[in-house]
Design a protein around this motif. Structure first.
Motif, PDB file in Angstrom:
ATOM      1  N   GLU A 287       0.926  -1.128  -0.074  1.00 29.52           N
ATOM      2  CA  GLU A 287       0.025   0.008  -0.008  1.00 29.52           C
ATOM      3  C   GLU A 287       0.938   1.236  -0.071  1.00 29.52           C
ATOM      4  OE1 GLU A 287      -4.086   1.674   1.396  1.00 29.52           O
ATOM      5  OE2 GLU A 287      -3.493   0.110   2.397  1.00 29.52           O
ATOM      6  N   ARG A 288       0.544   2.168  -1.098  1.00 38.30           N
ATOM      7  CA  ARG A 288       1.322   3.418  -1.263  1.00 38.30           C
ATOM      8  C   ARG A 288       0.419   4.520  -1.698  1.00 38.30           C
ATOM      9  NH1 ARG A 288       4.481   1.191   1.405  1.00 38.30           N
ATOM     10  NH2 ARG A 288       6.697   0.477   1.116  1.00 38.30           N
ATOM     11  N   PRO A 289      -0.544   4.876  -0.610  1.00 43.44           N
ATOM     12  CA  PRO A 289      -1.310   5.977  -1.007  1.00 43.44           C
ATOM     13  C   PRO A 289      -0.738   7.272  -1.329  1.00 43.44           C
ATOM     14  CG  PRO A 289      -1.352   5.546   1.169  1.00 43.44           C
ATOM     15  CD  PRO A 289      -0.512   4.474   0.822  1.00 43.44           C
ATOM     16  N   GLU A 290       0.351   7.467  -0.805  1.00 41.91           N
ATOM     17  CA  GLU A 290       1.007   8.696  -1.440  1.00 41.91           C
ATOM     18  C   GLU A 290       1.490   8.999  -2.916  1.00 41.91           C
ATOM     19  OE1 GLU A 290       4.580   6.027   0.270  1.00 41.91           O
ATOM     20  OE2 GLU A 290       2.386   6.367   0.628  1.00 41.91           O
ATOM     21  N   LEU A 291       1.370   7.662  -3.585  1.00 44.62           N
ATOM     22  CA  LEU A 291       1.329   7.717  -5.276  1.00 44.62           C
ATOM     23  C   LEU A 291       0.137   8.523  -5.603  1.00 44.62           C
ATOM     24  CD1 LEU A 291       2.248   4.043  -5.973  1.00 44.62           C
ATOM     25  CD2 LEU A 291       3.703   6.156  -5.769  1.00 44.62           C
ATOM     26  N   ARG A 292      -1.034   8.710  -5.003  1.00 46.04           N
ATOM     27  CA  ARG A 292      -1.968   9.499  -5.487  1.00 46.04           C
ATOM     28  C   ARG A 292      -1.514  10.964  -5.829  1.00 46.04           C
ATOM     29  NH1 ARG A 292      -7.008  10.650  -1.630  1.00 46.04           N
ATOM     30  NH2 ARG A 292      -5.375  11.219  -0.316  1.00 46.04           N
ATOM     31  N   HIS A 293      -0.761  11.501  -4.767  1.00 45.76           N
ATOM     32  CA  HIS A 293      -0.252  12.713  -4.919  1.00 45.76           C
ATOM     33  C   HIS A 293       0.800  12.698  -6.117  1.00 45.76           C
ATOM     34  CE1 HIS A 293       2.950  15.884  -4.157  1.00 45.76           C
ATOM     35  NE2 HIS A 293       2.143  16.602  -3.822  1.00 45.76           N
ATOM     36  N   LEU A 294       1.664  11.878  -6.486  1.00 46.50           N
ATOM     37  CA  LEU A 294       2.649  11.694  -7.511  1.00 46.50           C
ATOM     38  C   LEU A 294       1.761  11.853  -8.884  1.00 46.50           C
ATOM     39  CD1 LEU A 294       5.561  11.470  -8.417  1.00 46.50           C
ATOM     40  CD2 LEU A 294       5.234   8.885  -8.023  1.00 46.50           C
ATOM     41  N   VAL A 295       0.801  10.866  -8.988  1.00 42.43           N
ATOM     42  CA  VAL A 295      -0.036  10.934  -9.988  1.00 42.43           C
ATOM     43  C   VAL A 295      -0.769  12.099 -10.252  1.00 42.43           C
ATOM     44  CG1 VAL A 295      -1.985   9.737 -11.367  1.00 42.43           C
ATOM     45  CG2 VAL A 295       0.152   8.444 -10.236  1.00 42.43           C
ATOM     46  N   ALA A 296      -1.171  12.874  -9.347  1.00 41.23           N
ATOM     47  CA  ALA A 296      -1.751  14.207  -9.409  1.00 41.23           C
ATOM     48  C   ALA A 296      -1.090  15.358  -9.988  1.00 41.23           C
ATOM     49  CB  ALA A 296      -2.385  14.412  -7.939  1.00 41.23           C
ATOM     50  N   ARG A 297       0.140  15.239  -9.290  1.00 41.43           N
ATOM     51  CA  ARG A 297       1.272  16.172  -9.728  1.00 41.43           C
ATOM     52  C   ARG A 297       1.701  15.782 -11.326  1.00 41.43           C
ATOM     53  NH1 ARG A 297       6.836  15.885  -9.765  1.00 41.43           N
ATOM     54  NH2 ARG A 297       8.035  17.857  -9.277  1.00 41.43           N
ATOM     55  N   SER A 298       1.938  14.765 -11.564  1.00 41.16           N
ATOM     56  CA  SER A 298       1.989  14.352 -13.003  1.00 41.16           C
ATOM     57  C   SER A 298       1.113  14.830 -14.035  1.00 41.16           C
ATOM     58  CB  SER A 298       2.424  12.818 -13.283  1.00 41.16           C
ATOM     59  OG  SER A 298       3.596  12.692 -12.266  1.00 41.16           O
ATOM     60  N   ALA A 299      -0.196  14.647 -13.604  1.00 39.13           N
ATOM     61  CA  ALA A 299      -1.405  14.841 -14.482  1.00 39.13           C
ATOM     62  C   ALA A 299      -1.327  16.537 -14.849  1.00 39.13           C
ATOM     63  CB  ALA A 299      -2.692  14.553 -13.721  1.00 39.13           C
ATOM     64  N   ARG A 300      -1.239  17.226 -13.756  1.00 40.56           N
ATOM     65  CA  ARG A 300      -0.900  18.672 -13.723  1.00 40.56           C
ATOM     66  C   ARG A 300       0.359  18.997 -14.835  1.00 40.56           C
ATOM     67  NH1 ARG A 300      -1.267  18.917  -8.222  1.00 40.56           N
ATOM     68  NH2 ARG A 300       1.026  19.547  -8.034  1.00 40.56           N
ATOM     69  N   ALA A 301       1.329  18.332 -14.895  1.00 47.33           N
ATOM     70  CA  ALA A 301       2.290  18.670 -15.584  1.00 47.33           C
ATOM     71  C   ALA A 301       1.842  18.182 -17.182  1.00 47.33           C
ATOM     72  CB  ALA A 301       3.473  17.759 -15.635  1.00 47.33           C
ATOM     73  N   ILE A 302       1.189  17.246 -17.378  1.00 46.21           N
ATOM     74  CA  ILE A 302       0.558  16.956 -18.797  1.00 46.21           C
ATOM     75  C   ILE A 302      -0.438  17.876 -19.088  1.00 46.21           C
ATOM     76  CG2 ILE A 302      -0.952  15.170 -19.932  1.00 46.21           C
ATOM     77  CD1 ILE A 302       0.247  12.984 -18.035  1.00 46.21           C
ATOM     78  N   GLU A 303      -1.318  18.564 -18.142  1.00 41.96           N
ATOM     79  CA  GLU A 303      -2.243  19.539 -18.459  1.00 41.96           C
ATOM     80  C   GLU A 303      -1.484  20.809 -18.887  1.00 41.96           C
ATOM     81  OE1 GLU A 303      -5.856  18.094 -15.312  1.00 41.96           O
ATOM     82  OE2 GLU A 303      -4.404  20.014 -15.044  1.00 41.96           O
ATOM     83  N   ASP A 304      -0.373  21.148 -18.167  1.00 38.51           N
ATOM     84  CA  ASP A 304       0.488  22.293 -18.769  1.00 38.51           C
ATOM     85  C   ASP A 304       0.934  22.091 -20.297  1.00 38.51           C
ATOM     86  OD1 ASP A 304      -0.308  23.195 -16.184  1.00 38.51           O
ATOM     87  OD2 ASP A 304       1.925  23.215 -15.193  1.00 38.51           O
ATOM     88  N   ALA A 305       1.507  20.918 -20.322  1.00 37.78           N
ATOM     89  CA  ALA A 305       2.181  20.509 -21.532  1.00 37.78           C
ATOM     90  C   ALA A 305       0.962  20.652 -22.692  1.00 37.78           C
ATOM     91  CB  ALA A 305       2.778  19.237 -21.455  1.00 37.78           C
TER      92      ALA A 305
END
Length: 374
Positions: free
Chosen positions: A194-212
């Protein structure tokens, strides 16, 4: 949400199993057992479709023509996502996780990362063209993120179907430059802790894709936004792009949180929310001003912004310049009238216009210096 630091993995698994029995067998509220409300809503949607947890899960692919149309339609998304997916894969290199990129319907358009081809469970879902929507495969991070439009973490028994209980996944929806959902980013592992902190990592990555995605659209000016005192120039910026006429081309999700922007599909001019003459923003970009701009809003709030011209600024600014020239006389007249209304008090006029006294003096200086025509 549950608090994973308060329970051992065995405790968490027992709580999830208890919640499943409470809802799926007795119809009791599962939230009391420590399961997040969005998971319960997803389970309820699956039940409403007549599905049962013990059913065999079938991972179906869309037909070739549908996949071809989807791939062609998402070339821009793929181009924006590939570098971010590569960074994400490096961040989780020690966890045996891979990334899935889907369209807005949950159909996989790209797979990246260390996919274990020797594991049939990884092969089953790590394929372009699969329909991994909630309607097709029940509760997953993909279906839940698209249905709830929020980042999620889903671990093993929290999936609806028993056959999916070996997967753990984090997912986040992707918003396009005009606020529409264009897909989602998923990080999946098989038999991982279990690694719930991955939710933050994926959300951060999603924002980077949105910016691109946003920066791929043709635009004349990029405006980085934040509250006064916050640093500008990083990933926490709201991003807003303008065309040469001052109309909003697109923005990221952070900018939509900062500004009262119109709904998707409606054309908006920056003057609709910016309570100062909008050509000043273009002037700041053209002069490459490093200091943040003070941006008063019609709402009474204030933001700070950093105006950056497009790489092809010489051409696009030339187009904008003609517009600026037409507006300059109207702008000067507006400032002069404000000074007159304030009976010559420049400070009061500047306050009414939401600009500095220095700006008032600078804008009126050419008119004062010019010889009076007879």
């Amino acid at each position: 949400m549950f608090a994973p630091d308060l329970h051992t993995p065995a405790d968490r698994s027992a709580l999830i199993a208890q919640a499943r029995r409470a809802l799926l067998q007795a119809g009791a509220p599962a939230e009391a057992c420590g399961v997040a409300p969005w998971i319960v809503r997803s389970w309820q949607r699956c039940l409403a479709r007549g599905r049962q947890p013990g059913e065999a899960v079938v991972f179906d692919a869309v037909n070739a023509s549908t996949l071809r149309r989807s791939t062609d339609a998402h070339r821009t998304l793929l181009r924006a996502a590939r570098p971010v997916q590569a960074q994400l894969a490096r961040a989780v290199a020690g966890m045996r996780c891979f990334t899935l990129l889907t369209d807005a319907h949950g159909v996989v358009v790209d797979v990246q990362g260390p996919l274990d081809r020797a594991d049939a469970r990884a092969r089953a879902i790590g394929r372009v063209g699969l329909d991994l929507s909630e309607a097709a495969v029940g509760t997953t991070a993909i279906g839940a993120a698209l249905a709830e439009l929020q980042p999620v973490w889903l671990h093993r028994g929290e999936h609806f179907f028993d056959g999916n209980s070996s997967y753990s996944c984090a997912g986040a929806p992707l918003q396009g430059p005009r606020g529409e959902c264009v897909g989602m980013l998923d990080l999946t592992g098989v038999d991982v802790p279990e690694r719930p902190e991955l939710r933050h990592l994926v959300a951060r990555s999603a924002r980077a894709i949105e910016d691109a995605l946003l920066l791929q659209l043709p635009h004349a000016l990029l405006l980085r936004l934040n509250w006064p005192g916050a640093p500008l120039g990083g990933e926490a910026d709201g991003l807003l792009t303008l065309d040469a006429e001052g109309f909003v081309v697109g923005c990221n999700s952070l900018a939509r949180q900062l500004l009262p922007l119109a709904a998707a599909g409606q054309r908006l001019h920056c003057a609709d929310w910016l309570a100062l003459p909008w050509p000043l923003v273009f002037d700041a970009a053209h002069c490459h001003l490093a200091a943040p701009l003070d941006l008063p809003l019609w709402s009474g709030l204030r933001l700070q912004g950093l105006a950056q011209p497009h790489a092809d600024a010489a051409r696009v600014y030339g187009t904008a310049r003609a517009t600026h020239a037409r507006l300059r006389d109207a702008e000067t007249a507006l400032i002069r009238k404000a000074v007159q209304d304030a009976r010559g008090n420049v400070a009061d006029a500047a306050r009414a216009l939401g600009i500095s006294r220095a700006t008032v003096y600078r804008k009126l200086q050419p008119a004062r210096s010019a010889p009076r025509s007879r």
